[in-house]
Design a protein around this motif. Structure first.
Motif, PDB file in Angstrom:
ATOM      1  N   ASN A  52       9.763 -10.852  -2.945  1.00 22.30           N
ATOM      2  CA  ASN A  52      10.369  -9.988  -3.968  1.00 22.30           C
ATOM      3  C   ASN A  52       9.336  -9.541  -5.004  1.00 22.30           C
ATOM      4  OD1 ASN A  52      13.112  -9.805  -3.004  1.00 22.30           O
ATOM      5  ND2 ASN A  52      13.290 -11.967  -3.471  1.00 22.30           N
ATOM      6  N   GLU A  53       8.397 -10.404  -5.338  1.00 17.89           N
ATOM      7  CA  GLU A  53       7.339 -10.038  -6.289  1.00 17.89           C
ATOM      8  C   GLU A  53       6.396  -9.002  -5.684  1.00 17.89           C
ATOM      9  OE1 GLU A  53       3.499 -12.235  -8.242  1.00 17.89           O
ATOM     10  OE2 GLU A  53       5.398 -13.341  -8.270  1.00 17.89           O
ATOM     11  N   ALA A  54       6.046  -9.178  -4.396  1.00 18.58           N
ATOM     12  CA  ALA A  54       5.111  -8.265  -3.743  1.00 18.58           C
ATOM     13  C   ALA A  54       5.662  -6.845  -3.649  1.00 18.58           C
ATOM     14  CB  ALA A  54       4.769  -8.784  -2.351  1.00 18.58           C
ATOM     15  N   TRP A  55       6.975  -6.719  -3.558  1.00 23.87           N
ATOM     16  CA  TRP A  55       7.585  -5.393  -3.435  1.00 23.87           C
ATOM     17  C   TRP A  55       8.088  -4.844  -4.774  1.00 23.87           C
ATOM     18  CZ3 TRP A  55       7.752  -2.258   0.827  1.00 23.87           C
ATOM     19  CH2 TRP A  55       7.264  -2.833   2.005  1.00 23.87           C
ATOM     20  N   ALA A  56       7.808  -5.527  -5.862  1.00 20.04           N
ATOM     21  CA  ALA A  56       8.296  -5.078  -7.175  1.00 20.04           C
ATOM     22  C   ALA A  56       7.734  -3.709  -7.551  1.00 20.04           C
ATOM     23  CB  ALA A  56       7.947  -6.113  -8.247  1.00 20.04           C
ATOM     24  N   ASP A  57       6.517  -3.437  -7.139  1.00 24.98           N
ATOM     25  CA  ASP A  57       5.903  -2.137  -7.401  1.00 24.98           C
ATOM     26  C   ASP A  57       6.456  -1.134  -6.389  1.00 24.98           C
ATOM     27  OD1 ASP A  57       4.356   0.113  -7.775  1.00 24.98           O
ATOM     28  OD2 ASP A  57       2.441  -0.914  -7.508  1.00 24.98           O
ATOM     29  N   GLY A  58       7.130  -0.123  -6.870  1.00 19.02           N
ATOM     30  CA  GLY A  58       7.751   0.866  -5.995  1.00 19.02           C
ATOM     31  C   GLY A  58       6.772   1.624  -5.123  1.00 19.02           C
ATOM     32  N   ALA A  59       5.476   1.583  -5.427  1.00 18.76           N
ATOM     33  CA  ALA A  59       4.489   2.298  -4.621  1.00 18.76           C
ATOM     34  C   ALA A  59       4.467   1.773  -3.189  1.00 18.76           C
ATOM     35  CB  ALA A  59       3.105   2.185  -5.251  1.00 18.76           C
ATOM     36  N   ALA A  60       4.777   0.504  -2.999  1.00 16.65           N
ATOM     37  CA  ALA A  60       4.765  -0.079  -1.652  1.00 16.65           C
ATOM     38  C   ALA A  60       5.811   0.582  -0.757  1.00 16.65           C
ATOM     39  CB  ALA A  60       5.007  -1.583  -1.726  1.00 16.65           C
ATOM     40  N   LEU A  61       6.839   1.146  -1.346  1.00 14.18           N
ATOM     41  CA  LEU A  61       7.896   1.769  -0.541  1.00 14.18           C
ATOM     42  C   LEU A  61       7.405   2.993   0.224  1.00 14.18           C
ATOM     43  CD1 LEU A  61      10.877   1.557  -3.063  1.00 14.18           C
ATOM     44  CD2 LEU A  61      10.496   0.123  -1.035  1.00 14.18           C
ATOM     45  N   ASP A  62       6.373   3.649  -0.283  1.00 12.10           N
ATOM     46  CA  ASP A  62       5.872   4.862   0.360  1.00 12.10           C
ATOM     47  C   ASP A  62       4.593   4.648   1.159  1.00 12.10           C
ATOM     48  OD1 ASP A  62       7.946   6.534  -0.641  1.00 12.10           O
ATOM     49  OD2 ASP A  62       6.978   6.478  -2.601  1.00 12.10           O
ATOM     50  N   ARG A  63       4.002   3.455   1.069  1.00 11.25           N
ATOM     51  CA  ARG A  63       2.774   3.172   1.802  1.00 11.25           C
ATOM     52  C   ARG A  63       3.082   3.046   3.290  1.00 11.25           C
ATOM     53  NH1 ARG A  63       1.230  -1.082  -0.960  1.00 11.25           N
ATOM     54  NH2 ARG A  63       1.871  -2.596   0.584  1.00 11.25           N
ATOM     55  N   LYS A  64       2.244   3.646   4.134  1.00  8.94           N
ATOM     56  CA  LYS A  64       2.424   3.554   5.589  1.00  8.94           C
ATOM     57  C   LYS A  64       2.064   2.159   6.075  1.00  8.94           C
ATOM     58  CE  LYS A  64       3.618   7.762   6.779  1.00  8.94           C
ATOM     59  NZ  LYS A  64       4.927   8.027   7.314  1.00  8.94           N
ATOM     60  N   MET A  65       2.895   1.641   6.974  1.00  4.16           N
ATOM     61  CA  MET A  65       2.697   0.306   7.522  1.00  4.16           C
ATOM     62  C   MET A  65       2.880   0.363   9.027  1.00  4.16           C
ATOM     63  SD  MET A  65       4.796  -1.876   4.712  1.00  4.16           S
ATOM     64  CE  MET A  65       4.311  -1.718   2.983  1.00  4.16           C
ATOM     65  N   SER A  66       2.065  -0.416   9.723  1.00  7.02           N
ATOM     66  CA  SER A  66       2.126  -0.468  11.180  1.00  7.02           C
ATOM     67  C   SER A  66       2.904  -1.714  11.601  1.00  7.02           C
ATOM     68  CB  SER A  66       0.708  -0.510  11.749  1.00  7.02           C
ATOM     69  OG  SER A  66       0.764  -0.617  13.149  1.00  7.02           O
ATOM     70  N   LEU A  67       4.029  -1.481  12.262  1.00  6.59           N
ATOM     71  CA  LEU A  67       4.864  -2.564  12.770  1.00  6.59           C
ATOM     72  C   LEU A  67       4.974  -2.431  14.284  1.00  6.59           C
ATOM     73  CD1 LEU A  67       6.135  -1.794   9.732  1.00  6.59           C
ATOM     74  CD2 LEU A  67       7.357  -3.867  10.327  1.00  6.59           C
TER      75      LEU A  67
END
Length: 194
Positions: free
Chosen positions: A92-107
């Protein structure tokens, strides 16, 4: 992908619910089977800790799920609640910054923006809460109905009935009463026998 604009509030509720359930596990229950047939309770706890750690690492800046996945924890019989709570807080702390919501991630299922990747964590957390509750003999009415209903909406959108079998780890949709609690309907949607 899902139209859920921000899954973080739902995920926070999901990790809180799962933390409460993990705290109820007693050492004698660790070898009990779960509806997720590949896991007994101990293996399920290890899975949710590792999965939560992976998504925490993704939120903290890692962009590849394979690199973000920590090794199994294999916590001591009495340490699971503390270990999971720590990983949930880190998530929850790592995702507190809303910028992570738009960062591309490889799953494993593709490259996605963080908000869509995070739906996988929500789905896993809520579904495994039902698995754990069932393994512990906890009734569905103890689970958050609104959270399960919202997660079921997401599951139907991102995991339609025809997307079953390899490489997805879900069995065919199982029959369930339409009036069943949402957590049970979610489990059936993901191929568990409710």
């Amino acid at each position: 992908m899902s139209t859920m604009a921000d899954p973080r509030p739902w995920l926070s509720g999901a990790t809180e619910q799962l933390s409460t359930l993990v705290a109820e596990v007693r050492p004698a229950q660790l070898e009990a089977p779960t509806p997720c047939t590949e896991f007994d309770v101990r293996a399920l706890l290890d899975h949710v800790v590792v999965m939560t750690g992976c998504y925490a690492n993704l939120g903290a800046g890692e962009t590849d799920a394979a690199a973000a996945t920590p090794p199994p924890r294999n916590a001591g019989d009495r340490e699971w609640a503390e270990v999971y709570a720590a990983e949930a807080a880190r998530l929850n702390e790592a995702w507190a910054d809303g910028a992570a919501l738009d960062r591309k991630m490889s799953l494993p299922w593709g490259e996605l923006p963080g908000r869509e990747a995070l739906l996988g964590c929500l789905l896993d957390t809520v579904t495994h809460s039902w698995d754990l509750a069932r393994a512990l003999g906890i009734e569905d009415d103890r689970l958050d109905e609104e959270l399960a209903e919202k997660t079921l909406e997401v599951a139907r959108e991102i995991m339609p009935a025809e997307r079953r079998g390899r490489p997805t780890p879900f069995e065919p949709v199982r029959p369930v009463e339409p009036e069943a609690p949402a957590a049970r309907r979610l489990a059936a949607w993901l191929g568990r026998w409710p």
